[in-house]
Design a protein around this motif. Structure first.
Motif, PDB file in Angstrom:
ATOM      1  N   GLY A 180      -9.426   0.142 -13.974  1.00 54.73           N
ATOM      2  CA  GLY A 180      -8.768  -1.101 -14.349  1.00 54.73           C
ATOM      3  C   GLY A 180      -7.280  -1.047 -14.141  1.00 54.73           C
ATOM      4  N   ALA A 181      -6.572  -0.402 -15.072  1.00 57.06           N
ATOM      5  CA  ALA A 181      -5.118  -0.490 -15.106  1.00 57.06           C
ATOM      6  C   ALA A 181      -4.449   0.138 -13.890  1.00 57.06           C
ATOM      7  CB  ALA A 181      -4.618   0.156 -16.385  1.00 57.06           C
ATOM      8  N   ILE A 182      -4.818   1.390 -13.581  1.00 58.56           N
ATOM      9  CA  ILE A 182      -4.092   2.111 -12.534  1.00 58.56           C
ATOM     10  C   ILE A 182      -4.308   1.451 -11.174  1.00 58.56           C
ATOM     11  CG2 ILE A 182      -3.968   4.303 -11.311  1.00 58.56           C
ATOM     12  CD1 ILE A 182      -4.267   5.738 -13.854  1.00 58.56           C
ATOM     13  N   MET A 183      -5.553   1.000 -10.919  1.00 61.19           N
ATOM     14  CA  MET A 183      -5.799   0.422  -9.600  1.00 61.19           C
ATOM     15  C   MET A 183      -5.159  -0.954  -9.453  1.00 61.19           C
ATOM     16  SD  MET A 183      -6.948   2.884  -8.276  1.00 61.19           S
ATOM     17  CE  MET A 183      -7.018   2.188  -6.650  1.00 61.19           C
ATOM     18  N   VAL A 184      -5.046  -1.694 -10.569  1.00 58.23           N
ATOM     19  CA  VAL A 184      -4.311  -2.958 -10.505  1.00 58.23           C
ATOM     20  C   VAL A 184      -2.857  -2.696 -10.124  1.00 58.23           C
ATOM     21  CG1 VAL A 184      -3.400  -4.813 -11.924  1.00 58.23           C
ATOM     22  CG2 VAL A 184      -5.793  -4.284 -12.004  1.00 58.23           C
ATOM     23  N   LEU A 185      -2.301  -1.636 -10.705  1.00 58.71           N
ATOM     24  CA  LEU A 185      -0.925  -1.245 -10.371  1.00 58.71           C
ATOM     25  C   LEU A 185      -0.804  -0.935  -8.880  1.00 58.71           C
ATOM     26  CD1 LEU A 185       1.358  -0.925 -12.393  1.00 58.71           C
ATOM     27  CD2 LEU A 185       0.988   1.510 -12.335  1.00 58.71           C
ATOM     28  N   PHE A 186      -1.772  -0.173  -8.354  1.00 60.45           N
ATOM     29  CA  PHE A 186      -1.749   0.157  -6.931  1.00 60.45           C
ATOM     30  C   PHE A 186      -1.807  -1.117  -6.078  1.00 60.45           C
ATOM     31  CE2 PHE A 186      -2.855   4.660  -7.659  1.00 60.45           C
ATOM     32  CZ  PHE A 186      -2.102   5.219  -6.666  1.00 60.45           C
ATOM     33  N   LEU A 187      -2.723  -2.023  -6.445  1.00 61.61           N
ATOM     34  CA  LEU A 187      -2.880  -3.241  -5.646  1.00 61.61           C
ATOM     35  C   LEU A 187      -1.611  -4.076  -5.678  1.00 61.61           C
ATOM     36  CD1 LEU A 187      -6.540  -4.225  -6.398  1.00 61.61           C
ATOM     37  CD2 LEU A 187      -5.560  -3.737  -4.193  1.00 61.61           C
ATOM     38  N   PHE A 188      -0.971  -4.129  -6.871  1.00 60.23           N
ATOM     39  CA  PHE A 188       0.265  -4.898  -6.980  1.00 60.23           C
ATOM     40  C   PHE A 188       1.346  -4.324  -6.084  1.00 60.23           C
ATOM     41  CE2 PHE A 188      -0.793  -7.487 -10.655  1.00 60.23           C
ATOM     42  CZ  PHE A 188      -0.033  -8.607 -10.378  1.00 60.23           C
ATOM     43  N   VAL A 189       1.464  -3.015  -6.069  1.00 59.83           N
ATOM     44  CA  VAL A 189       2.524  -2.402  -5.258  1.00 59.83           C
ATOM     45  C   VAL A 189       2.234  -2.595  -3.769  1.00 59.83           C
ATOM     46  CG1 VAL A 189       3.596  -0.221  -4.646  1.00 59.83           C
ATOM     47  CG2 VAL A 189       3.290  -0.829  -7.004  1.00 59.83           C
ATOM     48  N   ILE A 190       0.944  -2.513  -3.385  1.00 57.46           N
ATOM     49  CA  ILE A 190       0.600  -2.763  -1.981  1.00 57.46           C
ATOM     50  C   ILE A 190       1.009  -4.186  -1.604  1.00 57.46           C
ATOM     51  CG2 ILE A 190      -1.309  -3.011  -0.373  1.00 57.46           C
ATOM     52  CD1 ILE A 190      -2.721  -0.799  -1.924  1.00 57.46           C
ATOM     53  N   MET A 191       0.770  -5.120  -2.561  1.00 48.36           N
ATOM     54  CA  MET A 191       1.138  -6.510  -2.313  1.00 48.36           C
ATOM     55  C   MET A 191       2.658  -6.660  -2.208  1.00 48.36           C
ATOM     56  SD  MET A 191       0.350  -9.669  -4.785  1.00 48.36           S
ATOM     57  CE  MET A 191       1.810  -9.356  -5.737  1.00 48.36           C
ATOM     58  N   LEU A 192       3.404  -5.974  -3.092  1.00 47.79           N
ATOM     59  CA  LEU A 192       4.866  -6.061  -3.076  1.00 47.79           C
ATOM     60  C   LEU A 192       5.434  -5.529  -1.779  1.00 47.79           C
ATOM     61  CD1 LEU A 192       6.186  -4.845  -6.524  1.00 47.79           C
ATOM     62  CD2 LEU A 192       6.556  -7.034  -5.449  1.00 47.79           C
ATOM     63  N   ILE A 193       4.873  -4.420  -1.307  1.00 50.95           N
ATOM     64  CA  ILE A 193       5.434  -3.774  -0.127  1.00 50.95           C
ATOM     65  C   ILE A 193       5.083  -4.550   1.131  1.00 50.95           C
ATOM     66  CG2 ILE A 193       5.166  -1.710   1.277  1.00 50.95           C
ATOM     67  CD1 ILE A 193       5.363  -0.092  -1.213  1.00 50.95           C
ATOM     68  N   ASN A 194       3.897  -5.182   1.147  1.00 48.84           N
ATOM     69  CA  ASN A 194       3.552  -6.130   2.199  1.00 48.84           C
ATOM     70  C   ASN A 194       3.758  -5.566   3.598  1.00 48.84           C
ATOM     71  OD1 ASN A 194       2.738  -8.464   3.324  1.00 48.84           O
ATOM     72  ND2 ASN A 194       4.720  -9.476   3.158  1.00 48.84           N
ATOM     73  N   LEU A 195       2.893  -4.631   3.949  1.00 42.92           N
ATOM     74  CA  LEU A 195       3.037  -3.935   5.225  1.00 42.92           C
ATOM     75  C   LEU A 195       2.825  -4.868   6.403  1.00 42.92           C
ATOM     76  CD1 LEU A 195       1.073  -0.680   4.557  1.00 42.92           C
ATOM     77  CD2 LEU A 195       3.507  -0.951   4.829  1.00 42.92           C
TER      78      LEU A 195
END
Lengths: 164, 106
Positions: free
Chosen positions: A62-77
């Protein structure tokens, strides 16, 4: 009864870990990693660790993977940056050597454990909670301090400084 | 009959896969995911050891489970800080490729 479930969850864990590490798109990696953690939670239930299975799903999947997904979204490769795997024969050699060493260690396991099993182990949440809140209170409080320090650290690091 | 060895081999295999990911992937976030997978494999080994531990005075304390509890808490803290570092890296250098961030290498 344990055997089919062990191979089901164990196979799923290995398969989803493989997909996590070798799929191109980071978002897909994160989704496969959630599935890998879910299969680990199933293995925890097989090992009588019910509380840890719940925590694994809540905190990790739940929590940790949401954090990962958010950061992937922020970085926007950009799509040209998606390819990123460098395989060096030395790396394969290192991983193989590591697994061989592990095999050596597992195959002459000492007498500290009961290899066949099975004492009357009780892993229900009541027992774990009692142990956690009596004998492990001080480490428990220390972990709360560590989490506080991590929160402060993230706030300090994430703040935009003027000279940046 | 599932024995302790089965769980340990599974844990070792997943740990090795995570290690391969850490070494081979070039994206900082994927490297972090590899570290998380390695931590998770270690958790599985701890819980398996806890179940197959020999009893002392007839009882087995859930030491391994409590240890895993702490591992998960520390992993959560670690991931939060590491991801913020990744975001700061991206803001400053406009890249998340670990090969482009070699300022401290000699």
């Amino acid at each position: 009864m344990e055997l089919p479930f062990f191979f089901l969850f164990g196979g799923a864990m290995v398969l989803f870990t493989l997909l996590t590490m070798f799929v191109k798109n980071p978002v897909h990696s994160a989704i496969f990693m959630i599935l890998s953690f879910a299969s680990t939670a199933g293995l925890f239930v097989l090992l009588d660790a019910y509380l840890m299975a719940a925590i694994e799903v809540l905190v990790y999947a739940g929590a940790i993977m949401v954090l990962f997904l958010f950061v992937i979204m922020l970085i926007n490769l950009r799509s040209d940056e998606l390819e990123g795997m460098k395989v060096n024969p030395l790396m394969v050699l290192a991983a193989g050597t590591f697994f061989a060493l592990l095999h050596r260690a597992i195959s002459d396991l000492g007498a500290a454990v009961d290899p066949v099993r099975a004492n009357t182990f009780e892993g229900e949440p009541k027992v774990v909670a009692k142990y956690l809140f009596t004998e492990m209170v001080i480490p428990f409080e220390a972990v709360s301090l560590l989490l506080l320090a991590a929160i402060l650290g993230t706030v300090v690091l994430a703040r935009r400084t003027r000279d940046a | 009959m599932i024995q302790l060895e089965h769980y340990l081999y599974l844990s070792g295999l997943v740990f090795t896969l995570g290690l391969c990911g850490v070494m081979m992937r070039r994206n900082v976030i994927l490297v972090l995911m590899g570290v998380e997978i390695m931590l998770n494999a270690a958790n599985l080994a701890l819980i398996a050891f806890n179940k197959y531990m020999l009893p002392i005075d007839g009882i087995v304390e859930p030491k391994g489970q409590v240890f895993v509890f702490f591992t998960i808490a520390v992993a959560a803290a670690e991931v939060a800080v590491a991801l913020v570092i990744a975001v700061a890296l991206f803001r400053r250098l406009d890249t998340v490729n670990v090969d482009d961030v070699a300022n401290l290498r000699w």
